[in-house]
Design a protein around this motif. Structure first.
Motif, PDB file in Angstrom:
ATOM      1  N   UNK A   1       1.754   5.253 -10.899  1.00 39.89           N
ATOM      2  CA  UNK A   1       2.803   4.662 -10.080  1.00 39.89           C
ATOM      3  C   UNK A   1       2.464   3.224  -9.703  1.00 39.89           C
ATOM      4  N   UNK A   2       1.230   2.967  -9.316  1.00 42.71           N
ATOM      5  CA  UNK A   2       0.809   1.605  -8.970  1.00 42.71           C
ATOM      6  C   UNK A   2       0.917   0.691 -10.184  1.00 42.71           C
ATOM      7  N   UNK A   3       0.533   1.171 -11.359  1.00 42.73           N
ATOM      8  CA  UNK A   3       0.605   0.380 -12.592  1.00 42.73           C
ATOM      9  C   UNK A   3       2.055   0.043 -12.940  1.00 42.73           C
ATOM     10  N   UNK A   4       2.929   1.043 -12.895  1.00 40.87           N
ATOM     11  CA  UNK A   4       4.342   0.815 -13.214  1.00 40.87           C
ATOM     12  C   UNK A   4       4.954  -0.174 -12.224  1.00 40.87           C
ATOM     13  N   UNK A   5       4.682  -0.001 -10.936  1.00 37.32           N
ATOM     14  CA  UNK A   5       5.220  -0.918  -9.924  1.00 37.32           C
ATOM     15  C   UNK A   5       4.678  -2.327 -10.109  1.00 37.32           C
ATOM     16  N   UNK A   6       3.407  -2.447 -10.448  1.00 31.79           N
ATOM     17  CA  UNK A   6       2.804  -3.765 -10.656  1.00 31.79           C
ATOM     18  C   UNK A   6       3.437  -4.473 -11.851  1.00 31.79           C
TER      19      UNK A   6
END
Length: 168
Positions: free
Chosen positions: A17-22
């Motif tokens: 989730x953090x990777x996709x949002x970033x």
């Protein structure tokens, strides 16, 4: 599911989730900073249209917008007829329309290149295009004693947005 598996799954989902949002935020930031380069594609006068410009030098109009910005265009006034003001697209330089100028529905015609387009100087921005278009229309109406009812606004692609803002 074991506590270890739950912990690994939670960690995997969090990292994903953090990777996709970033990545999404980086893409939005990139598009935000590059929006004017993506939107505007200033075109110089092409060599084949340069000769066409020379034929219409008598109808050339210049608008000094200050800070070294000069907008160049062409105006053909037909007394007693409406004036068609044409706003071009995002990669459109107006000299290719000059050959058609005398035949436009019996109307007078005003064609002006945006900042950075054709022989106009400066760098285009959304705010400057609208401000320039309003100033050019006001100045043309004053020069030729035209009323708002004498004006027809026409835009193509990017120019349709400019025409809408000018009309408003």
């Amino acid at each position: 599911m074991s506590p270890r598996a739950k912990k690994l799954l939670t960690r995997f989902l969090t990292v994903s989730l953090v990777t996709v949002c970033s990545v999404w935020l980086a893409g939005v930031a990139f598009l935000w900073t590059m929006q004017e380069d993506i939107l505007f594609h200033p075109e110089p006068v092409s060599p084949q249209n340069r000769a066409e410009l020379e034929k219409f030098r008598a109808g050339e109009v210049l608008f000094d917008r200050g800070h070294g910005v000069i907008l160049r265009g062409h105006c053909l006034i037909k007394p007693g007829r409406p004036l068609l003001v044409y706003y071009g697209g995002n990669a459109e330089e107006i000299s290719w329309l000059l050959a058609e100028l005398p035949d436009w529905s019996g109307c007078g015609v005003l064609l002006v290149n945006y900042r950075g387009y054709g022989d106009s100087t400066g760098k285009p921005t959304e705010q400057d295009l609208v401000a320039d278009s309003l100033a050019v229309l006001d100045e043309t109406m004053q020069r030729h004693h035209l009323n708002p009812g004498d004006i027809i606004l026409m835009g193509r692609s990017l120019g349709s947005g400019v025409a809408m803002q000018v009309a408003a």
